[in-house]
Design a protein around this motif. Structure first.
Motif, short mmCIF file in Angstrom:
data_model
loop_
_atom_site.label_atom_id
_atom_site.label_comp_id
_atom_site.label_asym_id
_atom_site.label_seq_id
_atom_site.Cartn_x
_atom_site.Cartn_y
_atom_site.Cartn_z
N THR A 98 -1.05 12.11 -9.25
CA THR A 98 -1.96 13.24 -8.99
C THR A 98 -1.21 14.54 -8.78
OG1 THR A 98 -1.98 12.84 -6.59
CG2 THR A 98 -3.64 11.68 -7.92
N GLU A 99 0.10 14.52 -8.97
CA GLU A 99 0.95 15.70 -8.79
C GLU A 99 0.77 16.32 -7.41
OE1 GLU A 99 0.37 18.35 -12.08
OE2 GLU A 99 1.27 16.95 -13.52
N GLY A 100 0.69 15.44 -6.42
CA GLY A 100 0.65 15.88 -5.03
C GLY A 100 -0.73 16.20 -4.49
N CYS A 101 -1.78 16.06 -5.30
CA CYS A 101 -3.14 16.31 -4.79
C CYS A 101 -3.58 15.21 -3.82
CB CYS A 101 -4.13 16.43 -5.94
SG CYS A 101 -3.98 17.96 -6.89
N PHE A 102 -3.00 14.04 -3.99
CA PHE A 102 -3.22 12.95 -3.04
C PHE A 102 -1.89 12.62 -2.37
CE2 PHE A 102 -2.56 8.49 -2.06
CZ PHE A 102 -3.61 8.23 -1.20
N SER A 103 -1.91 12.43 -1.06
CA SER A 103 -0.70 12.04 -0.35
C SER A 103 -1.08 11.27 0.91
CB SER A 103 0.13 13.27 0.04
OG SER A 103 1.25 12.89 0.83
N ALA B 27 -19.48 18.56 1.31
CA ALA B 27 -20.91 18.66 1.58
C ALA B 27 -21.37 17.79 2.74
CB ALA B 27 -21.71 18.32 0.32
N GLU B 28 -20.86 16.55 2.80
CA GLU B 28 -21.33 15.60 3.80
C GLU B 28 -20.59 15.71 5.13
OE1 GLU B 28 -23.87 13.48 3.63
OE2 GLU B 28 -24.41 14.13 1.61
N ARG B 29 -19.28 15.92 5.08
CA ARG B 29 -18.46 15.84 6.29
C ARG B 29 -17.72 17.13 6.62
NH1 ARG B 29 -14.58 10.93 5.48
NH2 ARG B 29 -13.90 11.64 7.53
N GLY B 30 -18.05 18.21 5.92
CA GLY B 30 -17.38 19.47 6.21
C GLY B 30 -15.95 19.49 5.68
N GLU B 31 -15.13 20.34 6.25
CA GLU B 31 -13.77 20.56 5.76
C GLU B 31 -12.80 19.51 6.28
OE1 GLU B 31 -12.70 24.56 6.66
OE2 GLU B 31 -14.16 25.43 5.28
N HIS B 32 -12.98 18.27 5.83
CA HIS B 32 -12.12 17.18 6.27
C HIS B 32 -11.03 16.84 5.27
CE1 HIS B 32 -14.76 15.07 3.52
NE2 HIS B 32 -13.97 14.02 3.57
N ILE B 33 -11.10 17.44 4.08
CA ILE B 33 -10.12 17.16 3.04
C ILE B 33 -9.04 18.24 3.07
CG2 ILE B 33 -9.73 16.85 0.57
CD1 ILE B 33 -12.67 16.01 0.35
N ILE B 34 -7.80 17.82 3.23
CA ILE B 34 -6.68 18.74 3.30
C ILE B 34 -5.88 18.69 2.00
CG2 ILE B 34 -4.57 19.36 4.56
CD1 ILE B 34 -7.15 19.74 6.16
N ASP B 35 -5.53 19.85 1.48
CA ASP B 35 -4.66 19.92 0.32
C ASP B 35 -3.23 19.61 0.79
OD1 ASP B 35 -3.03 20.61 -1.80
OD2 ASP B 35 -4.21 22.37 -2.36
N PRO B 36 -2.66 18.47 0.40
CA PRO B 36 -1.33 18.10 0.89
C PRO B 36 -0.25 19.10 0.48
CG PRO B 36 -2.40 16.23 -0.16
CD PRO B 36 -3.20 17.44 -0.50
N VAL C 90 0.83 -1.20 0.00
CA VAL C 90 0.00 0.00 0.00
C VAL C 90 0.87 1.26 0.00
CG1 VAL C 90 -1.56 1.36 1.47
CG2 VAL C 90 -2.06 -1.03 0.99
N ALA C 91 1.97 1.24 0.74
CA ALA C 91 2.86 2.40 0.76
C ALA C 91 3.41 2.70 -0.63
CB ALA C 91 4.00 2.16 1.74
N THR C 92 3.78 1.66 -1.35
CA THR C 92 4.28 1.83 -2.71
C THR C 92 3.19 2.39 -3.62
OG1 THR C 92 5.83 0.00 -2.44
CG2 THR C 92 5.29 0.64 -4.69
N ALA C 93 1.97 1.85 -3.49
CA ALA C 93 0.86 2.34 -4.30
C ALA C 93 0.56 3.81 -3.99
CB ALA C 93 -0.38 1.48 -4.05
N CYS C 94 0.61 4.19 -2.72
CA CYS C 94 0.33 5.58 -2.34
C CYS C 94 1.38 6.52 -2.93
CB CYS C 94 0.30 5.71 -0.82
SG CYS C 94 -1.19 5.02 -0.07
N ASP C 95 2.63 6.10 -2.95
CA ASP C 95 3.68 6.92 -3.56
C ASP C 95 3.42 7.09 -5.06
OD1 ASP C 95 4.94 7.22 -1.13
OD2 ASP C 95 6.44 5.64 -1.50
N ASP C 96 2.99 6.00 -5.70
CA ASP C 96 2.67 6.07 -7.13
C ASP C 96 1.52 7.03 -7.38
OD1 ASP C 96 4.65 4.21 -7.65
OD2 ASP C 96 3.27 2.50 -7.77
#
Length: 264
Positions: A82-87, A175-184, A71-77
């Motif tokens: 995503t050019e850093g939008c996902f981390s 919309a559902e959970r408020g500001e829970h998404i952080i821009d990495p 999973v760590a390898t997949a997350c790095d990929d």
């Protein structure tokens, strides 16, 4: 996984005893067992999970379940894609929560549920994990799942519907959970997108790209060119609705009554 998960099996009318069919019931039970096992390894809420032990420095990744390194390898990929939008590292330590749910649900569903649709008595099989879906349908059946995309501005209503025979649907946003998404990239909450829904072949990709859409923001759809998604819709906090098909945006509208009607 901190969410409600349900499995749905659609059978032919003659298969009235399907609930008693051990093949189907065993497949459902095994699917849930697979997900519980992933939760045992990756839950950030459990002190005894492999991820929690890793965070506390009690064990190294190499000493843990081999899926941790996978999973760590997949997350790095995915971070590169995503050019850093996902981390998985934005908290300062390894937290693959944004990846694991979609990956675990897709993996379990393909292993346990997908084979069911080859049976004569099963038309379709699907799994719903907190609103994210992995869906399968028999090639021999005239059946598609009709999926409604919730209108974030009007709870209880939908802004669009889409038919999915085989594939995945994931939604992210505030919309559902408020500001829970952080821009990495900035460490700040992603605020410009109320709802981002992505349809792809598998839930792993759909989930990551939905998060990417929420982080990239309503003004940036450049990422769709290389994403390989089927379609999707992003609804901004200002009412803007943007939709794409493949790698091409097909409309940008204000979320008026007329625009909502045009999306259906």
């Amino acid at each position: 996984m901190g969410t409600t998960i349900s499995i749905h099996i659609l059978t032919r009318p003659a298969a009235s005893e399907i609930d008693c069919d051990p093949v189907v019931s065993d497949a459902v039970a095994d699917c849930f067992a697979d997900l519980r096992d992933v939760d045992r390894v990756f839950s950030t809420y459990r002190g005894d999970s492999d991820i929690s032990q890793l965070r506390r420095g009690e064990r190294t990744a190499a000493e843990l379940d081999p899926r941790v390194v996978q999973v760590a390898t997949a997350c790095d990929d995915w971070e590169r894609a995503t050019e850093g939008c996902f981390s998985a590292h934005w908290r300062g330590w390894f937290d693959p929560t944004g990846y694991v749910k979609g990956w675990a649900v897709e993996t379990a569903a393909r292993r346990r549920l997908a084979p069911l649709v080859s049976r004569a008595d099963v038309v379709a099989a699907g799994i719903n994990a907190g609103g994210d879906l992995q869906l399968f349908s028999s090639d021999a059946a005239d059946w598609s799942w009709r999926v409604g995309i919730a209108d974030p501005a009007r709870p209880g209503t939908i802004v669009a519907t889409i038919d999915v025979k085989n594939g995945a649907v994931a939604t992210s946003g505030t919309a559902e959970r408020g500001e829970h998404i952080i821009d990495p990239r900035t460490g700040l909450p992603a605020r410009s997108v109320l709802s981002a829904t992505v349809i792809a072949d598998g839930l792993t990709a759909a989930d990551v790209w939905a998060t990417t859409a929420a982080v990239a923001g309503i003004d940036d759809l450049a990422w769709i060119a290389g994403a390989g998604t089927r379609t999707g819709v992003v609804i901004g906090a200002d009412g803007t609705v943007r939709r794409w098909l493949g790698s091409t945006e097909i409309n940008t509208r204000t979320a008026s009554v007329e625009a909502r009607a045009a999306l259906r």
